[in-house]
Write an enzyme that holds these catalytic residues in place. Structure first.
Site, PDB file in Angstrom:
ATOM      1  N   SER A 203       0.863  -1.178   0.000  1.00  0.00           N
ATOM      2  CA  SER A 203       0.000   0.000   0.000  1.00  0.00           C
ATOM      3  C   SER A 203       0.898   1.225   0.000  1.00  0.00           C
ATOM      4  CB  SER A 203      -0.873   0.003   1.268  1.00  0.00           C
ATOM      5  OG  SER A 203      -1.494   1.258   1.470  1.00  0.00           O
TER       6      SER A 203
ATOM      7  N   TYR B 129      -1.812  -0.803  10.584  1.00  0.00           N
ATOM      8  CA  TYR B 129      -1.825  -1.041   9.137  1.00  0.00           C
ATOM      9  C   TYR B 129      -0.511  -0.594   8.509  1.00  0.00           C
ATOM     10  CZ  TYR B 129      -3.593  -0.946   4.306  1.00  0.00           C
ATOM     11  OH  TYR B 129      -3.785  -1.142   2.958  1.00  0.00           O
TER      12      TYR B 129
ATOM     13  N   LYS C  48       2.224  -2.979   6.613  1.00  0.00           N
ATOM     14  CA  LYS C  48       2.561  -2.797   5.205  1.00  0.00           C
ATOM     15  C   LYS C  48       4.032  -2.410   5.017  1.00  0.00           C
ATOM     16  CE  LYS C  48      -1.434  -3.769   3.340  1.00  0.00           C
ATOM     17  NZ  LYS C  48      -1.616  -4.962   2.475  1.00  0.00           N
TER      18      LYS C  48
ATOM     19  N   THR D 119     -12.879  -0.207  -3.879  1.00  0.00           N
ATOM     20  CA  THR D 119     -13.046  -1.565  -3.368  1.00  0.00           C
ATOM     21  C   THR D 119     -13.920  -1.520  -2.121  1.00  0.00           C
ATOM     22  OG1 THR D 119     -11.127  -1.410  -1.912  1.00  0.00           O
ATOM     23  CG2 THR D 119     -10.724  -2.173  -4.172  1.00  0.00           C
TER      24      THR D 119
END
Length: 250
Positions: free
Chosen positions: A141, A154, A158, A189
């Site tokens: 990401s 997160y 990543k 998404t």
């Protein structure tokens, strides 16, 4: 649908995680169109069954936060198709939280799905990928390249996934397989469209993740991933591709 090319993946077997929706589904569709046999992985049986139809596909509903499930996925694919040429680690999860409010369970879940699962799947698949001189594409990401507010777990996961990609690429530099990563920006998404924001956030911080050109269609990112899976990328190894509608260039 674009980016696959008829016959581009004839005779190849691909494992794609997160294949029931969003980017993973777009990647699976392009690989199928290119002639690959695709083994899709997700958590929802009904959505997997709808996303992966046809004689050259198979799927398994699995919780990839469980290392044993990752081993089971690889074994099931090999049993069904006889080997593995491509592993695309596209499954992920992201819920924004104030860092001081992140629970132990939150932290462990984010690392389990975004970092641990790609490692355990890669570890199980490596003997088969080495046997066929295959490839791995890890979906990181833009959060792997910068800090993002309310996303400590997160971002950590990543960033770690890029480290994992580079470490494996160096380790297997002389073995023929290729290991790369893609860092997407915002896409249309379900994960992005269903973001849960923390209480009383500073939206000026949240908007720092946005690209001026807006959200991308998952197929635009899938085009790059399937390129990295193809012979057109035969000289690409240990690379990190940013696909973010220009966000990181601003």
């Amino acid at each position: 649908m674009t980016g696959s090319g008829a016959g581009r993946f004839d005779g190849r077997v691909a494992v794609v995680t997160g294949a029931s929706s969003g980017l993973g589904q777009a990647v699976a569709e392009q690989l199928i169109e290119g002639g690959a046999q695709v083994f899709g992985v997700g958590r929802d049986e009904d959505r997997l069954a709808k996303a992966l139809e046809g004689p050259e596909t198979a799927w398994l509903a699995a919780d990839l936060t469980d290392p044993a499930a990752c081993t089971e996925v690889v074994g099931a694919c090999v049993d069904r198709f006889g080997g593995i040429d491509i592993l695309v680690n596209a499954a992920g999860a992201h819920t924004m939280r104030h860092t001081a409010e992140v629970t132990d369970a939150d932290w462990h879940h984010d690392l389990a799905i975004n970092l641990n699962a790609p490692f355990f799947l890669s570890r199980a698949a490596l003997p088969h990928l080495l046997d066929r001189t295959g490839c791995i594409v890890n979906v990181a990401s833009v959060a792997a390249l910068e800090g993002q507010a309310y996303s400590a777990a997160y971002c950590a996961a990543k960033h770690g996934l890029l480290g994992l990609t580079r470490a494996m690429a160096l380790e297997f530099d002389s073995r023929g397989i290729r290991i790369n990563a893609v860092c997407p920006g915002g896409m249309t998404t379900p994960m992005v469209q269903n973001f849960t924001f923390p209480t009383d956030p500073d939206y000026t911080l949240i908007m720092k993740v946005a690209a001026a050109r807006g959200l991308m269609d998952p197929a635009q990112v899938a085009n790059v991933i399937t390129f990295l899976c193809s012979d057109d990328a035969s000289a690409v190894h240990g690379a990190v591709y940013t696909v973010d509608n220009g966000k990181m260039s601003l």
